[in-house]
Design an enzyme around this catalytic site. Structure first.
Site, PDB file in Angstrom:
ATOM      1  N   LYS A 249      14.077  62.097 -26.664  1.00  0.00           N
ATOM      2  CA  LYS A 249      13.599  60.730 -26.638  1.00  0.00           C
ATOM      3  C   LYS A 249      14.457  59.852 -25.754  1.00  0.00           C
ATOM      4  CE  LYS A 249      12.712  61.251 -31.556  1.00  0.00           C
ATOM      5  NZ  LYS A 249      13.226  60.897 -32.901  1.00  0.00           N
ATOM      6  N   GLY A 250      15.691  60.292 -25.518  1.00  0.00           N
ATOM      7  CA  GLY A 250      16.688  59.429 -24.897  1.00  0.00           C
ATOM      8  C   GLY A 250      16.294  58.852 -23.546  1.00  0.00           C
TER       9      GLY A 250
ATOM     10  N   GLU B 185      16.271  62.762 -17.064  1.00  0.00           N
ATOM     11  CA  GLU B 185      17.147  62.884 -18.237  1.00  0.00           C
ATOM     12  C   GLU B 185      17.987  61.613 -18.406  1.00  0.00           C
ATOM     13  OE1 GLU B 185      17.725  64.251 -20.861  1.00  0.00           O
ATOM     14  OE2 GLU B 185      17.696  66.426 -20.841  1.00  0.00           O
ATOM     15  N   ASP B 186      18.384  61.353 -19.627  1.00  0.00           N
ATOM     16  CA  ASP B 186      19.299  60.225 -19.861  1.00  0.00           C
ATOM     17  C   ASP B 186      20.744  60.663 -19.655  1.00  0.00           C
ATOM     18  OD1 ASP B 186      19.000  61.837 -22.088  1.00  0.00           O
ATOM     19  OD2 ASP B 186      19.419  60.244 -23.521  1.00  0.00           O
TER      20      ASP B 186
ATOM     21  N   ASP C  69      25.351  66.709 -20.550  1.00  0.00           N
ATOM     22  CA  ASP C  69      26.638  66.875 -21.229  1.00  0.00           C
ATOM     23  C   ASP C  69      27.102  68.313 -20.963  1.00  0.00           C
ATOM     24  OD1 ASP C  69      28.665  67.028 -23.176  1.00  0.00           O
ATOM     25  OD2 ASP C  69      27.626  65.703 -24.537  1.00  0.00           O
TER      26      ASP C  69
ATOM     27  N   LYS D 209      28.248  63.644 -17.680  1.00  0.00           N
ATOM     28  CA  LYS D 209      29.610  63.830 -18.206  1.00  0.00           C
ATOM     29  C   LYS D 209      30.146  65.135 -17.642  1.00  0.00           C
ATOM     30  CE  LYS D 209      29.737  61.769 -22.853  1.00  0.00           C
ATOM     31  NZ  LYS D 209      29.743  62.129 -24.300  1.00  0.00           N
TER      32      LYS D 209
ATOM     33  N   PHE E 226      31.843  58.741 -26.606  1.00  0.00           N
ATOM     34  CA  PHE E 226      30.598  58.771 -27.378  1.00  0.00           C
ATOM     35  C   PHE E 226      29.768  57.553 -26.986  1.00  0.00           C
ATOM     36  CE2 PHE E 226      28.650  60.745 -31.232  1.00  0.00           C
ATOM     37  CZ  PHE E 226      27.445  60.065 -31.116  1.00  0.00           C
TER      38      PHE E 226
ATOM     39  N   ASP F 196      21.216  57.573 -28.554  1.00  0.00           N
ATOM     40  CA  ASP F 196      21.340  57.251 -29.982  1.00  0.00           C
ATOM     41  C   ASP F 196      22.592  57.838 -30.606  1.00  0.00           C
ATOM     42  OD1 ASP F 196      20.470  60.040 -29.924  1.00  0.00           O
ATOM     43  OD2 ASP F 196      20.101  59.807 -32.073  1.00  0.00           O
TER      44      ASP F 196
ATOM     45  N   ARG G 267      19.319  52.948 -29.805  1.00  0.00           N
ATOM     46  CA  ARG G 267      18.603  53.218 -28.556  1.00  0.00           C
ATOM     47  C   ARG G 267      18.149  51.932 -27.878  1.00  0.00           C
ATOM     48  NH1 ARG G 267      17.399  58.863 -28.494  1.00  0.00           N
ATOM     49  NH2 ARG G 267      16.887  59.766 -30.528  1.00  0.00           N
TER      50      ARG G 267
END
Ligand code: PRP
Length: 189
Positions: A48-49, A104-105, A108, A136, A157, A164, A170
């Site tokens: 969802k990001g 993509e948001d 990682d 990242k 973080f 989220d 969000r």
């Protein structure tokens, strides 16, 4: 000015403010417009990001395109990536021969994208590229080529602008760093 409280009290500090985000997204949208001008384009957003990023990015892309969505799950309620990717919702339509751009948001460990790219390549898209708002690099476990990166960020973080913690935050219009005591209970498990 509307406040996003009570959430904002959980934000340690703002990492990328709203104006900086919007300016960079306009640059990305221009670069994507230039790359695909006169060609077919399908934006594939990973729920969802990425929905907040997608909404701003697509309005900045000045060439016709369609959108489709996949839902995958790589994280539980926790903080760490497991490398296990589950497909919760697949695309509505075939992508054979299409120019697909994964939106993509955040990248990682790279496991989610690695899995997605391998799976989508088997469907024979014309081209398959990736745009991510955040990267990242220090967390990468699998190396995946990324065509456009909004911001490379440190290993903090991050929440907001689609990202989220436990499905909250969000809606914040900026990228913030979550106060460690908010997720301390979880990491202590
Ligand atoms: C995030 C993000 C990527 C993935 C990146 O999604 O949107 O899909 O994690 O992590 P990785 O590089 O370590 O695989 P998340 O599972 O948090 O779901 P959400 O977008 O629904 O919040």
């Amino acid at each position: 000015m509307a406040s996003h409280s009570p959430f904002e009290q959980d934000v340690e500090r703002v990492l990328i403010d709203e104006a900086t985000l919007q300016a960079r997204i306009k640059e990305l949208a221009s670069a994507i417009t230039e790359a695909y001008e006169g060609q077919d384009l399908l934006l594939l957003a990973v729920l969802k990001g990425s929905v907040v990023f997608l909404a701003d990015l697509m309005r900045g892309i000045d060439t016709p395109h369609s959108v489709d969505f996949m839902a995958v799950s790589s994280y539980g309620a926790g903080v760490q990536s497991t490398g296990v990717v589950r497909i919760l919702k697949d695309l509505d339509r075939p992508i054979a021969g299409r120019n697909v751009l994964i939106v993509e948001d955040i990248i990682d460990s790279g496991h989610t994208l690695n899995y997605l790219v391998r799976m989508l390549q088997e469907r024979n898209p014309g081209t398959l590229r990736v745009v991510t708002l955040l990267d990242k690099p220090s967390r990468r476990e699998v190396n995946i080529p990324v065509d456009w990166v909004g911001f490379s960020i440190p290993n903090e973080f991050v929440i907001g602008y689609g990202l989220d913690y436990d499905e909250l935050y969000r809606n914040l219009p900026y990228i913030g760093i979550l106060k460690p005591d908010v997720y301390a209970d979880l990491t202590a498990d």
